[in-house]
Design an enzyme around this catalytic site. Structure first.
Site, PDB file in Angstrom:
ATOM      1  N   THR A   1       0.844  -1.197   0.000  1.00 55.14           N
ATOM      2  CA  THR A   1       0.000   0.000   0.000  1.00 55.14           C
ATOM      3  C   THR A   1       0.878   1.245   0.000  1.00 55.14           C
ATOM      4  O   THR A   1       1.832   1.328   0.768  1.00 55.14           O
ATOM      5  CB  THR A   1      -0.898   0.023   1.241  1.00 55.14           C
ATOM      6  OG1 THR A   1      -1.706  -1.156   1.245  1.00 55.14           O
ATOM      7  CG2 THR A   1      -1.786   1.266   1.242  1.00 55.14           C
ATOM      8  N   GLY A  55      -5.404  -4.451   7.061  1.00 57.02           N
ATOM      9  CA  GLY A  55      -6.531  -3.568   6.800  1.00 57.02           C
ATOM     10  C   GLY A  55      -7.767  -3.815   7.640  1.00 57.02           C
ATOM     11  O   GLY A  55      -8.447  -2.867   8.056  1.00 57.02           O
TER      12      GLY A  55
END
Lengths: 134, 174
Positions: A1, A55
Site C-alpha cells: 500500500t 486492513g
C-alpha cells in the site's frame, strides 16, 4: 500500500492512499484504504492520515479517524494521538502496520509497530529523508 | 503562509533482509525520493495539498516495486483488484474506488469520484466509467503484470495447499 499526506502553504492538508490489497486476497475483498476514516482521512482541524498494514484491524478501530478524535477531544498532539493508535489500539489487537500523518502546522509523524516501513518525508527546504527500517 | 511538508509511505511489514539486496534497497529509496520530489515540486509551485498527494501517489503507483497500480498483487483468482482513496482536509470532500482494474493510477480515479460525482465511494463498472469520463489513461493486463507479484501468489497458494498456517504479517498487509 502506498500513500501520501501533505500540508500546503495555506495550511490545508490532504491524504491519499492506493493499494493492490494483500497477496491472494479473496476476490472482492476491500481493505481499509478506500474506507474513509480507517485508512485515509483528512480534516484541517486535526490531521491527514494514510495507513498501511492489516486492513481489517484498521477498519475495526477506525484508525485514522481515531487519531483525529484524540486530537479534537483529548487535546493530544499529532504525534501523541498517532502513537497511541498505532502502538496500542492496533498493536494490541493484531493490527500490524503503520501510518503517516500531518497536521495543519506541517508537523509530520510516521509511527509503525512492525519490523519496517517504507517511508519518507520532505520539508519546504527540500530536505528529503527516506527510511525502511527503524 | 504555513511551511509546507509532505510524507509518503510504500508499505510496511516484515522485511526480509536476506531478500533485500543493497541494490534493491537503493531502488526502494529512489522510488520514495521520486514520490517526495513530485509532491515537493507541486507544493513549491503553489499547488494544493490535494495536488501534492495526488502527484506523489501517482509516482508510487507507476513504480512496480510498490503494491499499488503497476505493482499490485494478485487475488487468489490470479487477477488484480485495486483500491484507492483521497480526502481534502479543507472541505472534507472525499473520493474512493474499490476493487477496480484498468486505470493506471487508481488514485486519480478516486479523485475523479471526489470531484465529478456526488458520491464518496464507487466500485465496479461505474467507478471505471467515472475514470473513463475523466479521461484517465488505462492499462491492460500486461501493463500491470509483474513476475515478482505472480511468484508471490504462487508461493502463497502453494502454502495454502499444503495446509501451512500463514502467520507472516507481511502477507496480510497491503
Amino acid at each position: 500500500t502506498v500513500g501520501a499526506v501533505a500540508c500546503d502553504g495555506y495550511g490545508n492538508i490532504a491524504a491519499a492512499t492506493s493499494t493492490g490489497g494483500m497477496t491472494a486476497k479473496s476476490p472482492g475483498r476491500i481493505g481499509d484504504t478506500p474506507i474513509i476514516g480507517a485508512g485515509t482521512f483528512a480534516d484541517n482541524a486535526t490531521c491527514a492520515v494514510s495507513g498501511t498494514g492489516h486492513g481489517e484491524v484498521f477498519i475495526r478501530y477506525t484508525a485514522a479517524a481515531e487519531i483525529a478524535a484524540r486530537m479534537r477531544h483529548a487535546g493530544q498532539s499529532l504525534a501523541q494521538a498517532a502513537d497511541h493508535v498505532v502502538m496500542q489500539d492496533l498493536a494490541l489487537h493484531d493490527g500490524s502496520g503503520g501510518l503517516i500523518a500531518v497536521d495543519a502546522q506541517g508537523n509530520v509523524t510516521m509511527p509503525f509497530n512492525c519490523e519496517g516501513m517504507y517511508r519518507g518525508k520532505v520539508t519546504e527546504a527540500g530536505d528529503l529523508e527516506t527510511f525502511i527500517y527503524r | 503562509m504555513t511551511k509546507f511538508s509532505l510524507a509518503v509511505h510504500g508499505g510496511a511489514g516484515t522485511i526480509l533482509k536476506s531478500n533485500l539486496t543493497p541494490e534493491l534497497e537503493e531502488r526502494y529509496h529512489a522510488g520514495l525520493r521520486s514520490a517526495l520530489q513530485a509532491g515537493h515540486d507541486t507544493l513549491q509551485a503553489g499547488g494544493s495539498a490535494v495536488d501534492a498527494v495526488t502527484a506523489a501517489v501517482c509516482v508510487l503507483e507507476d513504480e512496480p516495486l510498490f503494491n499499488a497500480g503497476r505493482g499490485a498483487v494478485f487475488t487468489s483468482d490470479g487477477k488484480q483488484e485495486m483500491d484507492a482513496a483521497i480526502m481534502d482536509g479543507a472541505t472534507r470532500a472525499a473520493g474512493a474506488v474499490g476493487g477496480i482494474f484498468g486505470p493506471r493510477n487508481p488514485v486519480r480515479a478516486a479523485r475523479a469520484v471526489m470531484e465529478k460525482t456526488d458520491h464518496v465511494m464507487l466500485i465496479g463498472p461505474n467507478a471505471l466509467a467515472v475514470a473513463r469520463g475523466a479521461g484517465l489513461p488505462f492499462g491492460d493486463a500486461d501493463y500491470f503484470f509483474t513476475q515478482s507479484r505472480w511468484d508471490a501468489l504462487q508461493s502463497t497458494l502453494k502454502m495454502r495447499e499444503t495446509g501451512r498456517e500463514d502467520t507472516d504479517p507481511a502477507r496480510r498487509h497491503g
